[in-house]
Scaffold this motif. Structure first.
Motif, PDB file in Angstrom:
ATOM      1  N   GLY A 236       9.007  -9.499  -1.373  1.00  0.00           N
ATOM      2  CA  GLY A 236       8.911  -9.491   0.045  1.00  0.00           C
ATOM      3  C   GLY A 236       8.621  -8.236   0.660  1.00  0.00           C
ATOM      4  N   PRO A 237       8.393  -8.155   1.980  1.00  0.00           N
ATOM      5  CA  PRO A 237       8.031  -6.898   2.514  1.00  0.00           C
ATOM      6  C   PRO A 237       8.815  -5.796   2.180  1.00  0.00           C
ATOM      7  N   THR A 238      10.144  -5.817   2.071  1.00  0.00           N
ATOM      8  CA  THR A 238      10.959  -4.818   1.956  1.00  0.00           C
ATOM      9  C   THR A 238      12.040  -5.050   0.638  1.00  0.00           C
ATOM     10  N   PRO A 239      12.459  -3.858   0.102  1.00  0.00           N
ATOM     11  CA  PRO A 239      12.150  -2.645   0.305  1.00  0.00           C
ATOM     12  C   PRO A 239      10.711  -2.431  -0.031  1.00  0.00           C
ATOM     13  N   CYS A 240       9.951  -1.566   0.765  1.00  0.00           N
ATOM     14  CA  CYS A 240       8.792  -0.980   0.416  1.00  0.00           C
ATOM     15  C   CYS A 240       8.792   0.240  -0.380  1.00  0.00           C
ATOM     16  N   SER A 241       9.129  -0.080  -1.797  1.00  0.00           N
ATOM     17  CA  SER A 241       9.395   1.083  -2.359  1.00  0.00           C
ATOM     18  C   SER A 241       8.698   0.944  -3.698  1.00  0.00           C
TER      19      SER A 241
ATOM     20  N   GLY B 293       1.164  17.169  -3.908  1.00  0.00           N
ATOM     21  CA  GLY B 293       2.760  18.104  -3.837  1.00  0.00           C
ATOM     22  C   GLY B 293       3.597  17.048  -3.215  1.00  0.00           C
ATOM     23  N   LYS B 294       3.234  15.971  -2.971  1.00  0.00           N
ATOM     24  CA  LYS B 294       4.402  15.025  -2.329  1.00  0.00           C
ATOM     25  C   LYS B 294       4.520  13.717  -3.303  1.00  0.00           C
ATOM     26  N   GLU B 295       5.875  13.221  -2.839  1.00  0.00           N
ATOM     27  CA  GLU B 295       6.193  12.015  -3.504  1.00  0.00           C
ATOM     28  C   GLU B 295       5.412  10.711  -3.146  1.00  0.00           C
ATOM     29  N   ARG B 296       5.051   9.671  -3.865  1.00  0.00           N
ATOM     30  CA  ARG B 296       4.486   8.703  -3.565  1.00  0.00           C
ATOM     31  C   ARG B 296       5.165   7.684  -2.460  1.00  0.00           C
ATOM     32  N   GLU B 297       4.647   7.495  -1.463  1.00  0.00           N
ATOM     33  CA  GLU B 297       5.535   6.718  -0.422  1.00  0.00           C
ATOM     34  C   GLU B 297       4.981   5.259   0.009  1.00  0.00           C
ATOM     35  N   GLY B 298       5.876   4.498   0.418  1.00  0.00           N
ATOM     36  CA  GLY B 298       5.336   3.363   0.716  1.00  0.00           C
ATOM     37  C   GLY B 298       5.019   3.147   2.276  1.00  0.00           C
TER      38      GLY B 298
ATOM     39  N   TRP C 120       0.893  -1.121   0.178  1.00  0.00           N
ATOM     40  CA  TRP C 120       0.044  -0.056  -0.062  1.00  0.00           C
ATOM     41  C   TRP C 120       0.896   1.258   0.034  1.00  0.00           C
ATOM     42  N   PHE C 121       0.575   2.069  -0.855  1.00  0.00           N
ATOM     43  CA  PHE C 121       1.278   3.542  -1.044  1.00  0.00           C
ATOM     44  C   PHE C 121       0.338   4.505  -0.869  1.00  0.00           C
TER      45      PHE C 121
END
Length: 125
Positions: A103-108, A42-47, A36-37
Motif C-alpha cells: 500500500g502507499p503507507t508507510p512510505c518507508s 549526508g542525509k538519510e534516504r527518505e520516502g 520513490w525515495f
C-alpha cells in the motif's frame, strides 16, 4: 532477474520540472506497490511518494505535496514521478523501489525489497 531502470534525472533551474521514469523488467509491477525515495549528500534516504499496487492510492511527503505527482502505467510496467516547481532542496539521488502487495503507507525504506540504481536530480541556477 528483477531490475529497474530509472531515467529522467538531470540539471534543472529552480521552478522547473522533470519527469522521472522507473521501468521494471524481469517481473510485472501489477502486484507491487512502488515508491520513490531520495537521498541527498549526508542525509538519510527518505520516502518522497508511494503508490499502492491495487487502487493507485498515493502518499506524498509534506515537502513535495502539491508539487510532485506519482502515477503508474501497468501496461508499460512503468511508474512515473512528475516533479514541478522544483527547489534547490529537491536536489538528491532519486530511487524507485517496489514491495509486493504494498500500500502507499508507510512510505518507508525498510518496507521495500527491490531497488533501482538511482538517478541524479540537481536543482540549481
Amino acid at each position: 532477474q528483477v531490475q529497474f531502470v530509472e531515467s529522467g534525472g538531470g540539471l534543472v533551474q529552480p521552478g522547473g520540472s522533470l519527469r522521472l521514469s522507473c521501468a521494471a523488467s524481469g517481473f510485472t509491477l501489477d502486484y507491487y506497490g512502488v515508491g520513490w525515495f531520495r537521498q541527498a549528500p549526508g542525509k538519510e534516504r527518505e520516502g518522497v511518494s508511494c503508490i499502492s499496487w491495487s487502487d493507485s492510492s498515493t502518499y506524498y511527503a509534506d515537502s513535495v505535496k502539491g508539487r510532485f505527482t506519482i502515477s503508474r502505467d501497468n501496461a508499460k510496467n512503468t511508474v512515473y514521478l512528475q516533479m514541478n516547481s522544483l527547489k534547490p532542496e529537491d536536489t538528491a539521488v532519486y530511487y524507485c523501489a517496489a514491495t509486493f502487495f504494498g500500500g502507499p503507507t508507510p512510505c518507508s525504506r525498510s518496507r521495500y525489497d527491490y531497488w533501482g540504481q538511482g538517478t541524479q536530480v540537481t536543482v540549481s541556477s
